[in-house]
Design a protein around this motif. Structure first.
Motif, PDB file in Angstrom:
ATOM      1  N   GLU A   1      20.410  39.384   7.837  1.00 38.99           N
ATOM      2  CA  GLU A   1      21.369  38.442   8.430  1.00 38.99           C
ATOM      3  C   GLU A   1      21.444  37.154   7.622  1.00 38.99           C
ATOM      4  O   GLU A   1      22.507  36.566   7.451  1.00 38.99           O
ATOM      5  CB  GLU A   1      20.969  38.143   9.871  1.00 38.99           C
ATOM      6  N   LYS A   2      20.306  36.724   7.113  1.00 35.88           N
ATOM      7  CA  LYS A   2      20.272  35.569   6.223  1.00 35.88           C
ATOM      8  C   LYS A   2      19.550  35.971   4.946  1.00 35.88           C
ATOM      9  O   LYS A   2      18.385  36.350   4.979  1.00 35.88           O
ATOM     10  CB  LYS A   2      19.557  34.390   6.886  1.00 35.88           C
ATOM     11  N   THR A   3      20.273  35.933   3.835  1.00 37.84           N
ATOM     12  CA  THR A   3      19.686  36.300   2.550  1.00 37.84           C
ATOM     13  C   THR A   3      19.988  35.184   1.546  1.00 37.84           C
ATOM     14  O   THR A   3      20.873  35.317   0.701  1.00 37.84           O
ATOM     15  CB  THR A   3      20.244  37.635   2.034  1.00 37.84           C
ATOM     16  N   PRO A   4      19.267  34.063   1.653  1.00 41.69           N
ATOM     17  CA  PRO A   4      19.562  32.947   0.754  1.00 41.69           C
ATOM     18  C   PRO A   4      19.236  33.271  -0.695  1.00 41.69           C
ATOM     19  O   PRO A   4      18.345  34.070  -0.988  1.00 41.69           O
ATOM     20  CB  PRO A   4      18.652  31.831   1.284  1.00 41.69           C
TER      21      PRO A   4
ATOM     22  N   ARG B   1      18.936  28.001  -1.506  1.00 38.98           N
ATOM     23  CA  ARG B   1      17.766  27.245  -1.078  1.00 38.98           C
ATOM     24  C   ARG B   1      16.828  27.000  -2.251  1.00 38.98           C
ATOM     25  O   ARG B   1      16.537  27.923  -3.027  1.00 38.98           O
ATOM     26  CB  ARG B   1      17.017  27.989   0.030  1.00 38.98           C
TER      27      ARG B   1
ATOM     28  N   VAL C   1      22.708  28.586   2.306  1.00 37.67           N
ATOM     29  CA  VAL C   1      23.079  29.787   1.550  1.00 37.67           C
ATOM     30  C   VAL C   1      22.313  29.821   0.230  1.00 37.67           C
ATOM     31  O   VAL C   1      21.854  30.877  -0.219  1.00 37.67           O
ATOM     32  CB  VAL C   1      24.602  29.825   1.303  1.00 37.67           C
TER      33      VAL C   1
ATOM     34  N   SER D   1      29.980  30.227   1.386  1.00 33.88           N
ATOM     35  CA  SER D   1      29.668  28.819   1.610  1.00 33.88           C
ATOM     36  C   SER D   1      30.940  28.030   1.885  1.00 33.88           C
ATOM     37  O   SER D   1      31.982  28.280   1.286  1.00 33.88           O
ATOM     38  CB  SER D   1      28.958  28.238   0.382  1.00 33.88           C
TER      39      SER D   1
ATOM     40  N   GLU E   1      23.351  23.707   4.473  1.00 36.33           N
ATOM     41  CA  GLU E   1      23.916  25.001   4.862  1.00 36.33           C
ATOM     42  C   GLU E   1      22.909  26.143   4.738  1.00 36.33           C
ATOM     43  O   GLU E   1      22.860  27.050   5.579  1.00 36.33           O
ATOM     44  CB  GLU E   1      25.141  25.261   3.991  1.00 36.33           C
TER      45      GLU E   1
ATOM     46  N   HIS F   1      25.732  41.301   6.230  1.00 34.60           N
ATOM     47  CA  HIS F   1      24.995  41.877   7.361  1.00 34.60           C
ATOM     48  C   HIS F   1      26.009  42.288   8.426  1.00 34.60           C
ATOM     49  O   HIS F   1      26.511  41.461   9.190  1.00 34.60           O
ATOM     50  CB  HIS F   1      24.015  40.843   7.911  1.00 34.60           C
TER      51      HIS F   1
ATOM     52  N   ALA G   1      27.695  38.260   1.803  1.00 36.05           N
ATOM     53  CA  ALA G   1      26.417  37.605   2.052  1.00 36.05           C
ATOM     54  C   ALA G   1      26.364  36.227   1.401  1.00 36.05           C
ATOM     55  O   ALA G   1      25.569  35.377   1.793  1.00 36.05           O
ATOM     56  CB  ALA G   1      25.277  38.474   1.523  1.00 36.05           C
TER      57      ALA G   1
END
Length: 323
Positions: A219-222, A277, A275, A262, A273, A193, A259
């Motif tokens: 911004e967050k793509t687990p 899930r 990354v 870790s 964390e 991102h 993206a």
């Protein structure tokens, strides 16, 4: 509705030829299942010489998926462009584009592991020039018309199904990658991102007088795994997520922006964390994300557990995402 992805890199650090063959077959069966259930794309990727058997040949896998499915897209994200012969790659993608009727999407990056270049006898320092040559050659080749290539006139046939050319994006996290995409009028796929890089790309489009668009991770793509009991799944299978996380960490220098990044050294740290899930179906729906990336066979995950995850996703998440 969220854009849905099932990712496969076929990693298995403890594989034998027999078990790896079973993993490949399971991945193809999962892709067919994903196709039937309405998942949007299968994503695959490329790395070479990895001790954990990371997939080195994404187009062979992509072709197998395209041949066993009807509507799902296959995204190769990303190839290491400078390692390819441009004419042969143009032919291979053209054939796959015909087989899939436009369902193959290729993201061309330059990689970040010098040892992969060394193994293929390609100069690491020339990677930018080689990438330029590759992309320029692909675009000329797919016209089906003769063109000059390394001092000789060549022609690539057959022409691809998709016009003016098969879906091709430029990947990367540098201004050089953004400039390259803008100059050629190709879409840009940042590896993380990076809004400032998107702005730079748009400025360069205006400067070159070309058109394009950006496909950027949120911004967050687990990376997701669906389970009825996340505590149990972390306890039993967390080591597989940690294996992939540590592999990535060992490859990425501080300058690499990805993206998937870790710092975890234990399963507990990895879980905190976020990354990777492990979520229940209800939690997956509640994410409200623009994209959901399922990673059913992550890090050597047992095939049976991978099936549990993708089936829960298809049966208990997809119907509730809405339109």
């Amino acid at each position: 509705m969220a854009f849905t992805v099932a990712r496969f890199n076929l990693v298995d650090p403890d594989a034998t030829p027999e078990t790896l063959a079973a993993r490949y077959r399971a991945a193809l069966e999962m892709a067919a299942y994903a196709d039937d259930r309405g998942i949007d794309t299968i994503q695959t990727e490329e790395h070479h010489g990895a001790d954990n058997n990371w997939l080195p040949s994404p187009f062979v896998f992509a072709g197998s998926v395209l041949g066993s499915t009807r509507r799902i897209a296959v995204t190769v994200s990303a190839i290491i462009g400078p390692l390819y012969d441009p004419l042969r790659l143009a032919e291979d993608i053209a054939v796959l584009d015909l087989i899939g009727k436009g369902r193959l999407v290729t993201v061309a990056g330059i990689g970040y592991r010098p040892e992969e270049y060394e193994a293929h006898g390609v100069d690491w320092g020339s990677r930018g020039k080689l990438q330029d040559r590759l992309l320029e050659t692909l675009l000329k080749a797919w016209t089906g018309e003769p063109f000059s290539h390394r001092g000789r006139t060549v022609r690539v046939t057959p022409r691809p199904y998709t016009q003016p050319h098969p879906p091709l994006l430029v990947g990367g996290s540098s201004q050089a990658a953004a400039r390259r995409a803008a100059r050629l009028g190709l879409p840009f796929f940042p590896s993380a991102h990076l809004p400032e890089l998107q702005t730079y790309y748009q400025d360069k489009l205006a400067e070159y007088g070309t058109e394009g668009w950006t496909m950027m991770p949120a911004e967050k793509t687990p990376l997701l795994h669906v389970s009825d009991d996340p505590d149990r799944t972390w306890a039993e299978y967390g080591k597989h997520f940690l294996h992939e996380a540590r592999t990535y960490a060992s490859w990425q220098s501080k300058d690499i922006r990805s993206a998937v990044r870790s710092k975890a050294t234990t399963v507990e740290e990895l879980r905190t964390e976020g990354v990777y899930r492990i979520v229940t179906p209800d939690e997956c729906v509640a994410l409200g994300a623009e994209s959901l990336v399922l990673h059913p066979l992550c890090g050597g995950m047992p095939v049976d557990e991978g099936w549990r995850s993708i089936q829960l996703f298809a049966e208990s998440v997809l119907p509730r995402l809405g339109g």
